[in-house]
Design a protein around this motif. Sequence first.
Motif, PDB file in Angstrom:
ATOM      1  N   VAL A 121       0.813  -1.220   0.000  1.00 31.61           N
ATOM      2  CA  VAL A 121       0.000   0.000   0.000  1.00 31.61           C
ATOM      3  C   VAL A 121       0.851   1.275   0.000  1.00 31.61           C
ATOM      4  O   VAL A 121       0.342   2.350  -0.273  1.00 31.61           O
ATOM      5  N   TYR A 122       2.154   1.147   0.315  1.00 31.05           N
ATOM      6  CA  TYR A 122       3.024   2.319   0.345  1.00 31.05           C
ATOM      7  C   TYR A 122       4.399   1.954  -0.185  1.00 31.05           C
ATOM      8  O   TYR A 122       4.994   0.964   0.221  1.00 31.05           O
ATOM      9  N   ASP A 123       4.902   2.767  -1.091  1.00 34.89           N
ATOM     10  CA  ASP A 123       6.261   2.646  -1.606  1.00 34.89           C
ATOM     11  C   ASP A 123       6.826   4.064  -1.648  1.00 34.89           C
ATOM     12  O   ASP A 123       6.295   4.921  -2.358  1.00 34.89           O
ATOM     13  N   ALA A 124       7.859   4.321  -0.864  1.00 35.63           N
ATOM     14  CA  ALA A 124       8.402   5.676  -0.754  1.00 35.63           C
ATOM     15  C   ALA A 124       8.834   6.244  -2.101  1.00 35.63           C
ATOM     16  O   ALA A 124       8.690   7.441  -2.343  1.00 35.63           O
ATOM     17  N   ASP A 125       9.351   5.408  -2.984  1.00 36.03           N
ATOM     18  CA  ASP A 125       9.765   5.888  -4.307  1.00 36.03           C
ATOM     19  C   ASP A 125       8.576   6.381  -5.132  1.00 36.03           C
ATOM     20  O   ASP A 125       8.715   7.248  -5.972  1.00 36.03           O
ATOM     21  N   ILE A 126       7.401   5.820  -4.873  1.00 35.83           N
ATOM     22  CA  ILE A 126       6.203   6.201  -5.623  1.00 35.83           C
ATOM     23  C   ILE A 126       5.395   7.268  -4.890  1.00 35.83           C
ATOM     24  O   ILE A 126       4.976   8.262  -5.481  1.00 35.83           O
ATOM     25  N   GLY A 131       6.235   9.060  -1.945  1.00 34.34           N
ATOM     26  CA  GLY A 131       6.927  10.152  -1.269  1.00 34.34           C
ATOM     27  C   GLY A 131       7.641   9.702  -0.008  1.00 34.34           C
ATOM     28  O   GLY A 131       7.172   8.831   0.709  1.00 34.34           O
ATOM     29  N   TRP A 132       8.778  10.329   0.247  1.00 36.42           N
ATOM     30  CA  TRP A 132       9.630   9.988   1.385  1.00 36.42           C
ATOM     31  C   TRP A 132       9.313  10.881   2.579  1.00 36.42           C
ATOM     32  O   TRP A 132      10.177  11.616   3.066  1.00 36.42           O
ATOM     33  N   ASN A 133       8.087  10.856   3.055  1.00 38.36           N
ATOM     34  CA  ASN A 133       7.752  11.662   4.225  1.00 38.36           C
ATOM     35  C   ASN A 133       6.650  10.985   5.025  1.00 38.36           C
ATOM     36  O   ASN A 133       5.910  10.137   4.520  1.00 38.36           O
ATOM     37  N   ALA A 134       6.551  11.368   6.295  1.00 38.79           N
ATOM     38  CA  ALA A 134       5.600  10.728   7.215  1.00 38.79           C
ATOM     39  C   ALA A 134       4.155  10.912   6.768  1.00 38.79           C
ATOM     40  O   ALA A 134       3.339   9.993   6.886  1.00 38.79           O
ATOM     41  N   GLN A 135       3.818  12.075   6.250  1.00 37.76           N
ATOM     42  CA  GLN A 135       2.435  12.333   5.820  1.00 37.76           C
ATOM     43  C   GLN A 135       2.008  11.373   4.712  1.00 37.76           C
ATOM     44  O   GLN A 135       0.928  10.790   4.756  1.00 37.76           O
TER      45      GLN A 135
END
Length: 86
Positions: free
Chosen positions: A9-14, A16-20
């Motif tokens: 459900v989450y990929d930082a590269d796709i 975004g690299w932030n907590a929000q």
Amino acid sequence: LQSRALKNVYDADIHGWNAQSFHDKVDGCGASIVLGTVVTLKGDDVTYYVGGYNPKGWASYGGARPSVAAFLFYSSSQKLQKLQKE
């Protein structure tokens, strides 16, 4: 998790690299596994795999979501190792 299909459900590269961005995608999704990689850059270029499991999932409203079934793990090889509680 045995009876549920896993999905990313989450990929930082796709997303975004932030907590929000992370919490926008994972909050309220139920039990979760988080997996990350860390690469050292001091000549040996060792890749570590780190992560954790929590059957209660994520919620960004501030409180901890403790569980006796939650755990953290790591590896610098193909064998994952569970961190032991002290």
